[in-house]
Design a protein around this motif. Sequence first.
Motif, PDB file in Angstrom:
ATOM      1  N   SER A   8       0.841  -1.216   0.000  1.00  0.00           N
ATOM      2  CA  SER A   8       0.000   0.000   0.000  1.00  0.00           C
ATOM      3  C   SER A   8       0.866   1.251   0.000  1.00  0.00           C
ATOM      4  CB  SER A   8      -0.919  -0.006   1.229  1.00  0.00           C
ATOM      5  OG  SER A   8      -1.784  -1.131   1.196  1.00  0.00           O
ATOM      6  N   THR A  10       2.417   1.679  -3.341  1.00  0.00           N
ATOM      7  CA  THR A  10       1.395   2.154  -4.300  1.00  0.00           C
ATOM      8  C   THR A  10       1.187   3.662  -4.167  1.00  0.00           C
ATOM      9  OG1 THR A  10       0.298   0.000  -4.207  1.00  0.00           O
ATOM     10  CG2 THR A  10      -0.983   1.860  -5.070  1.00  0.00           C
ATOM     11  N   ASP A  11       1.173   4.092  -2.915  1.00  0.00           N
ATOM     12  CA  ASP A  11       1.027   5.543  -2.697  1.00  0.00           C
ATOM     13  C   ASP A  11       2.220   6.295  -3.281  1.00  0.00           C
ATOM     14  OD1 ASP A  11      -1.326   5.004  -1.393  1.00  0.00           O
ATOM     15  OD2 ASP A  11      -0.421   5.040   0.626  1.00  0.00           O
ATOM     16  N   ASP A  25       1.811   6.332  -7.043  1.00  0.00           N
ATOM     17  CA  ASP A  25       0.746   7.262  -7.453  1.00  0.00           C
ATOM     18  C   ASP A  25       1.230   8.713  -7.374  1.00  0.00           C
ATOM     19  OD1 ASP A  25      -0.987   5.196  -7.935  1.00  0.00           O
ATOM     20  OD2 ASP A  25      -1.956   5.273  -5.951  1.00  0.00           O
ATOM     21  N   SER A  26       1.971   9.009  -6.337  1.00  0.00           N
ATOM     22  CA  SER A  26       2.504  10.370  -6.200  1.00  0.00           C
ATOM     23  C   SER A  26       3.474  10.681  -7.340  1.00  0.00           C
ATOM     24  CB  SER A  26       3.211  10.521  -4.850  1.00  0.00           C
ATOM     25  OG  SER A  26       2.319  10.298  -3.799  1.00  0.00           O
TER      26      SER A  26
END
Length: 383
Positions: free
Chosen positions: A272, A275-276, A279-280
């Motif tokens: 997670s 993934t963050d 995404d950033s």
Amino acid sequence: MVPSPSNPQQIQQFLSSVLSQRGPNSVPYDESTKWLIRQHLLNLISSHPSLDPKTATFIHNDGRSVNLLQADGTIPMPYHGVTYNIPVIIWLLESYPRHPPCVYVNPTADMIIKRPHAHVTPSGLVSLPYLQNWVYPSSNLVDLVSDLGSAFARDPPLYSRRRPVPSPSPPPSYDRPPPPPTVDQRPFPPSPYGRVQQSEDAAEVYKRNAINKMVEMVHGDLTSMRRDRESEAESLLILQGGLKRREEEIERGLKEMVEEKETLEQQLQIISMNTDVLDSWVRENQGKTSSLAGDVVDVDKAFECVDALSKQMVECTASDLAIEDAVYALDKGFQDGAVPFDQYLRSVRLLSREQFFHRATGSKVRAAQMEAQVHAIAGRLHS
């Protein structure tokens, strides 16, 4: 009543009943020798009807009492052409016939034991070479009684008591002792040499044998029931052990599943967070692709390192892979004959040394990055 010598069948039944009974009052002979004991007594009664087989309580010198077989009666003794009857008791001890019996002279009230005597003690115990040299299984009671008669004929063990004579004049004295008396076939008084209870009659023996038989049957049934219960208990214990092992396996499997769940949760948290981060990065670099749509993109500048460690890691990895390609090209050239052997070895040695330093640096950089990432994750969790 004790079986009469005139009824051999009753004697056989008596011996069979005594030797086959079980229980606390049974005779203590070895099972393997009971048949031989029965034959010895039957042969003795057949050759000497004046002896009767009985059972009585024998008390040892140490105070132990035991129920034993005995041959009670008289044996013939020839003396000066006349046959006398000497009362004796032949005890078959617990170790008979592997060991000799115990023989006692049983004088009546009007008899006394000769003192001293070569083969009879003052208590009536008889000691003969035949008893001392007893050999199992050849020695037997018939030969023993014959040897007793011969030994007593040479030296009579009993004498009659002197009775007072009412005559005023004393009778003349003789140097030799009076001849042994003739003993009538009548019940003998208790022996002075030991505490012996009178033998039981056949009816009491049969009654006791029947009771012991019933006790033995009940004991056998109880033993069988106990054996069955023990078998069932053993099977239940085995089943309990199997269930215990399965319980341990289930607990161990449950523990492993809990640990695996915790590991998966940790990996899920890491995924997670990654993934963050991705995404950033995508949001930050999404506008750059549209601005560079018409220009030629430099591959080396397509990715920018966020810190010095990442830049150093990229350089070490690129150098490592480049050296790997160069070594592969040298191998191919050497196989084709384009590169001399000495130049090939020298080049591979230099490239390998350089590749080693790049890989060592990359390992240190990777460890530093992992430590920084752990600190970053810990900071996010606390925040």
